[in-house]
Design a protein around this motif. Structure first.
Motif, PDB file in Angstrom:
ATOM      1  N   GLY A  30       0.768  -1.236   0.000  1.00  0.00           N
ATOM      2  CA  GLY A  30       0.000   0.000   0.000  1.00  0.00           C
ATOM      3  C   GLY A  30       0.797   1.281   0.000  1.00  0.00           C
ATOM      4  N   ASN A  31       1.912   1.321  -0.716  1.00  0.00           N
ATOM      5  CA  ASN A  31       2.648   2.582  -0.890  1.00  0.00           C
ATOM      6  C   ASN A  31       2.034   3.331  -2.070  1.00  0.00           C
ATOM      7  OD1 ASN A  31       4.632   4.484  -1.949  1.00  0.00           O
ATOM      8  ND2 ASN A  31       6.050   3.580  -0.481  1.00  0.00           N
ATOM      9  N   PRO A  32       1.554   4.567  -1.883  1.00  0.00           N
ATOM     10  CA  PRO A  32       0.910   5.293  -2.989  1.00  0.00           C
ATOM     11  C   PRO A  32       1.791   5.424  -4.227  1.00  0.00           C
ATOM     12  CG  PRO A  32       0.458   6.391  -0.907  1.00  0.00           C
ATOM     13  CD  PRO A  32       1.468   5.330  -0.608  1.00  0.00           C
ATOM     14  N   LEU A  33       3.120   5.563  -4.044  1.00  0.00           N
ATOM     15  CA  LEU A  33       4.006   5.662  -5.203  1.00  0.00           C
ATOM     16  C   LEU A  33       3.989   4.363  -6.005  1.00  0.00           C
ATOM     17  CD1 LEU A  33       7.073   7.454  -3.552  1.00  0.00           C
ATOM     18  CD2 LEU A  33       5.332   8.475  -5.040  1.00  0.00           C
ATOM     19  N   LEU A  34       3.973   3.251  -5.292  1.00  0.00           N
ATOM     20  CA  LEU A  34       3.929   1.948  -5.942  1.00  0.00           C
ATOM     21  C   LEU A  34       2.603   1.747  -6.670  1.00  0.00           C
ATOM     22  CD1 LEU A  34       5.216  -0.803  -6.420  1.00  0.00           C
ATOM     23  CD2 LEU A  34       4.350  -1.525  -4.191  1.00  0.00           C
ATOM     24  N   VAL A  35       1.511   2.132  -6.030  1.00  0.00           N
ATOM     25  CA  VAL A  35       0.184   2.028  -6.656  1.00  0.00           C
ATOM     26  C   VAL A  35       0.147   2.837  -7.953  1.00  0.00           C
ATOM     27  CG1 VAL A  35      -2.245   2.648  -6.409  1.00  0.00           C
ATOM     28  CG2 VAL A  35      -1.044   1.555  -4.507  1.00  0.00           C
ATOM     29  N   ASP A  36       0.680   4.057  -7.914  1.00  0.00           N
ATOM     30  CA  ASP A  36       0.690   4.909  -9.110  1.00  0.00           C
ATOM     31  C   ASP A  36       1.466   4.263 -10.250  1.00  0.00           C
ATOM     32  OD1 ASP A  36      -0.839   6.793  -7.852  1.00  0.00           O
ATOM     33  OD2 ASP A  36       0.837   8.110  -7.330  1.00  0.00           O
TER      34      ASP A  36
END
Length: 442
Positions: A84-90
């Motif tokens: 759940g890291n937002p950078l990873l999701v993006d």
């Protein structure tokens, strides 16, 4: 709906896990392009795989495949559970977008579910209420609406209207077959009963507003009567600054809470007085604005003082508002004329349980239909009232012995309005308005 859409379905914040939804005809195809180890897709089965963007490894994920039509949207759908890291999701979403998927619009997954017949419009709207429910009661009502409670009632009403229209149009097509008096009286009874049922549903709209937006309770009174202390006591936390000096609160302070399962917006206001400073004047103006929006005004005075010392308690109320008089600082003594009034002390907690019960009674009286499981929104209320008005006109025309064409037209108007609530007959503009307030990914 030929596009394949993707979006984050969980909050966009750091977390242990995040879930990305991908829905549309190319869901599996695009996902396969991100995998080095192929998947033999089977419905409702999970696979642990690594996702790659070309030569770059993005994350190890769990893939869950939902086969059309047994998915949330009714389409081919894949859920990607990643870290759940937002950078990873993006980065994962960008990999989907560069291979042909597009970003989902707010509410587009639920809109597709509606368009594929997975749920009716009342259930779709209930999903938004379920996500944003701020209390146990609003959560319960949203769950019952999502399960189709309102939809089932309206489906029955729509069936009755279809039967009435069919009967009326049969009479028009075969005028020589006169309506038997008993049949005619039966039709009139069904029309009137259905009108009352729809009006009853429309009457739950104020309850729906209170459950969705919260019941507004505003603390008012002169400076230094202990409004902020009472505000903190009701919240059971130190939210507002408390000081023995008058005028500490110069702005409205708002906090959401639950009182016996009801959502409440509790607002502390600046003391009512003649302001000598522009900031104080703005605080008083905002306090008056909050009072106009209040459902319940909790007027706070001082227990040792006589009631006539507080002129604010004589302020006129709007028709829908309730006024509760509470005397604070009861630990300093209680004036003889206040013996019949609720007196509390935020210092010793004297009278606070009684205040809690009184607030519960007033709040429950504002939302009497909260236990029925039906609490329609403004759009639904407007359509239901149009349907009821059309049925009233049909009933009047029937009683007056007017031409069958006239009251049959009104029955069709009612049928159209009920269909709008369920989504059986709904314009694209109405659908856009309904799903516009959903969050992205739902």
């Amino acid at each position: 709906m030929n596009d394949t859409i993707a979006a984050l379905a969980t909050p966009a914040a750091p977390a242990a896990l995040a879930v990305i939804r991908v829905s549309g005809p190319r869901s599996r195809e695009i996902t396969d392009l991100l995998l080095r180890k192929p998947v033999r897709w089977h419905p409702q089965k999970a696979w642990h795989r690594e996702i790659w963007d070309g030569a770059e490894r993005l994350d190890d994920v769990v893939l869950l495949y939902w086969q059309q039509p047994r998915s949330y949207t009714g389409e081919e759908m894949i859920e990607v559970s990643c870290h759940g890291n937002p950078l990873l999701v993006d980065r994962i979403l960008a990999a989907y977008f560069t291979r042909g998927a597009r970003a989902a619009l707010p509410g587009e997954f639920t809109q597709r579910a509606f368009l594929h017949g997975k749920l009716d419009l009342t259930q779709a709207e209930a999903i938004a209420d379920l996500i944003h429910a701020g209390s146990l009661r609003s959560l319960t009502v949203a769950q019952e609406m999502k399960e189709g409670r309102l939809g089932r009632v309206l489906a029955g009403a729509r069936t009755t209207l279809l039967e009435l229209v069919a009967h009326a149009e049969a009479f028009l097509d075969f005028p020589e077959e006169d309506i038997d008096p008993e049949v005619g009286a039966g039709m009139l009874h069904r029309i009137d009963r259905l009108r009352d049922e729809l009006l009853g549903l429309a009457g739950s709209a104020p309850t729906g507003r209170l459950l969705r937006e919260g019941i507004v309770v505003v603390l008012a009174g002169r400076p230094n009567v202990g409004k902020s202390s009472l505000f903190n006591a009701i919240l059971r936390q130190s939210r507002a600054i408390v000081s023995p000096h008058p005028g500490t609160t110069r702005d409205t302070i708002e906090s959401l809470c639950q009182i016996h399962g009801f959502p409440v917006r509790l607002i502390d206001t600046a003391g009512h007085r003649t302001a000598e400073h522009p900031v104080e004047a703005e605080g008083v103006r905002r306090a008056e604005e909050a009072l106009r929006s209040a459902d319940i005004i909790l007027h706070v005075s001082v227990a040792p003082e006589p009631p006539e010392a507080d002129p604010v308690s004589r302020a006129p109320l709007l028709p829908h508002q309730r006024l509760l008089l509470v005397a604070n600082k009861g630990d300093l003594g209680i004036h003889p004329e206040r013996r019949s009034q609720l007196c509390v002390s935020t210092l010793t907690r004297q009278g606070l349980p009684e205040l809690d019960r009184l607030l519960h009674q007033e709040i429950a009286s504002l939302a009497p239909d909260a236990s029925t499981g039906s609490a329609v929104n403004a759009r639904q209320e407007a359509a239901l009232r149009r349907a009821a008005a059309a049925l009233e006109r049909a009933s009047a025309a029937f009683r007056a012995g007017l031409a069958c064409e006239l009251w049959c037209l009104e029955l069709r108007t009612a049928l159209q309005a009920v269909g709008e609530v369920m989504g059986a007959v709904t314009s694209e503009e109405v659908l856009d308005e309904v799903f516009r307030r959903f969050c992205i990914g739902k």
